[in-house]
Design a protein around this motif. Structure first.
Motif, short mmCIF file in Angstrom:
data_model
loop_
_atom_site.label_atom_id
_atom_site.label_comp_id
_atom_site.label_asym_id
_atom_site.label_seq_id
_atom_site.Cartn_x
_atom_site.Cartn_y
_atom_site.Cartn_z
N ARG A 1 71.13 101.23 30.06
CA ARG A 1 70.85 99.80 30.22
C ARG A 1 72.10 99.16 30.81
O ARG A 1 73.20 99.39 30.31
CB ARG A 1 70.47 99.20 28.87
N GLY B 1 66.98 98.23 32.66
CA GLY B 1 66.96 99.61 32.18
C GLY B 1 66.68 100.59 33.30
O GLY B 1 65.92 100.28 34.25
N LEU C 1 62.41 99.09 29.88
CA LEU C 1 63.64 99.32 29.14
C LEU C 1 64.58 98.12 29.16
O LEU C 1 65.66 98.17 28.58
CB LEU C 1 64.39 100.54 29.71
N VAL D 1 58.47 105.03 26.60
CA VAL D 1 59.33 103.89 26.31
C VAL D 1 58.63 103.02 25.28
O VAL D 1 57.46 102.68 25.44
CB VAL D 1 59.61 103.06 27.57
#
Length: 450
Positions: free
Chosen positions: A276, A285, A299, A311
């Motif tokens: 990230r 992300g 993300l 995710v």
């Protein structure tokens, strides 16, 4: 008595000679003891077996509480760090710490990092020495000099958590189709070693010393770090963990300074499936499962996790979690998590919760086939990351009245071998329920089966 009487009654020259000889003997003896105690030494206490089997306790629930932060090796033993030694006990789900199966000590060096790769435990020491130990027997498999560590001594404190979960400049990597690799570095260089033998595979000198931010390894087979001094060139460096070949990468739309953090990494910032990146107030992300990072919008939330190829992130409702594909972002499932506290769970009270907004559902960690959540009332809830089905639920209390409080916040979280170990910390500004070390209780590590 006869010698003493003879000397005390003999001629003066004889008394002086005898006293001198006696003093010399005492000094020599003291020197011998000092050399024996203070000279550099390696002390290895090994275990030939039998070894405890992997955990077979059925069902979820608290297994025990520990003072020290553990790593699990071969699903059978727990590894701990201390100022000058690394040790192992077992079984992995024992209620408390036990007498060591094995221990390894180097005097006068201090332990600065410990990692586990396969059944090998690798320790890093203040003189730069790397030592590979058999994780079950404690026998030394290999020794090799590594780069001087950033830390000049032990940083783990009472629990050893930073030494086993977040050692500076020490990582493991499992590149696709390759053998496990150990990565060791400092502010001027990084090296790769064969984790099984300690053989150095490659080394790379940084072109600018003291310019690299803390790095980590990825599931795509790279060691990733940021050149914070870079001007006019991409700031992110990706080193192939097998060969050391380096490529530079510029995240789309990112501007200096960059803050890059690993997502859902194993211990020691290793085998991270995603990163990230925070730049100019925006957070994005990226999947690092391949050779080049790929953007994954799911993300972007700061608490989103990766579980396998999924995710998982908080939903619009604070009690909901949603899952999408890591590769492509296709929706997979959404689940409303039951946050009802079980009957008899102590109600949070006091400064630990006064005026604080604690989410009813927090994403904690993942491990193969399991996604772990911390839910209202100190409940550990485990979901199947592929389907969202609830696999288990238990309350993180120990059973004695003064140890049943659940109004703590998680610090380090370690998930391995079907177990979850959580460091319990007081909420910020809470002066109650803590011990002198700044933890929520004297034994801050709570170990639970899932």
């Amino acid at each position: 008595m006869g010698i003493r009487r003879f000397v005390s009654s003999g001629p003066r020259w004889l008394r002086i000679t005898a006293a001198t000889a006696l003093a010399a003997g005492v000094i020599a003896g003291t020197a011998a003891i000092a050399v024996r105690v203070l000279a550099p030494a390696e002390v290895s206490t090994t275990q030939a077996g039998p070894f405890p089997a992997a955990s077979e306790q059925p069902g979820p629930g608290v297994r025990g509480v520990l003072t020290s932060a553990p790593l699990v090796v071969a699903g059978q033993l727990r590894i701990y760090a201390a100022t000058r030694h690394v040790r192992a006990d077992g079984p992995v789900d024992a209620k408390t710490e036990r007498s060591p199966y094995w221990s390894y000590r180097r005097w006068p060096e201090q332990l600065v990092g410990v990692v586990v790769t396969g059944d090998t435990v690798v320790s890093r020491w203040s003189d730069g020495q790397l030592v590979g130990l058999d994780g079950l027997t404690g026998e030394v498999r290999w020794r090799t000099p590594g780069p001087d560590p950033v830390d000049s001594g032990y940083i783990g404190g009472r629990t050893g958590a930073d030494t086993v979960y977040r050692p500076h400049g020490l990582h493991t990597a499992n590149p696709p189709g390759g053998d496990p690799v150990l990565i060791a570095g400092n502010s001027t260089e990084v090296r790769g070693f064969d984790a099984a033998t300690g053989r150095e595979l490659w080394r790379a000198q940084y072109d600018r010393p003291n310019c690299r931010a803390t790095g980590f390894t990825t599931t795509g087979g790279a060691f990733l770090t940021v050149d914070v001094c870079a001007t006019g060139e991409p700031p992110v460096e990706l080193y192939d963990v097998t060969t050391g070949a380096m490529t530079r990468w510029q995240p789309d739309g990112a501007r200096k300074p960059l803050l890059v953090t690993g997502v859902s990494c194993a211990a020691a910032a290793s085998d991270c499936p995603a990163v990230r990146i925070l730049s100019a107030g925006a957070r994005h992300g990226w999947s690092t499962a391949g050779p080049t990072p790929v953007p994954v919008p799911a993300l972007d939330p700061p608490t989103a996790l990766v579980a396998g190829d999924t995710v998982v992130a908080p939903g619009d409702d604070p009690t909901t979690v949603v899952a999408t594909s890591l590769d492509g972002g296709a929706p997979r499932w959404s689940r409303a998590v039951d946050t009802t506290a079980p009957t008899g769970t102590p109600a949070p009270s006091g400064p630990a919760v006064a005026g604080l907004s604690v989410p009813p559902v927090r994403l904690l960690a993942s491990q193969p086939g399991r996604l772990h959540l911390l839910v209202t009332g100190g409940q550990l809830v485990t979901l199947d990351p592929a389907t969202g089905a609830e696999l288990s639920r238990s309350v993180l209390t120990v059973g004695i009245t003064n140890r049943q409080k659940t109004d703590w916040q998680p610090g380090h979280v370690y998930a391995e071998a079907g177990l979850v170990c959580i460091e319990r910390l007081p909420h910020e500004g809470d002066p109650e329920g803590t011990d002198p070390g700044g933890f929520f209780v004297v034994q801050p590590m709570i170990l639970a089966g899932t």
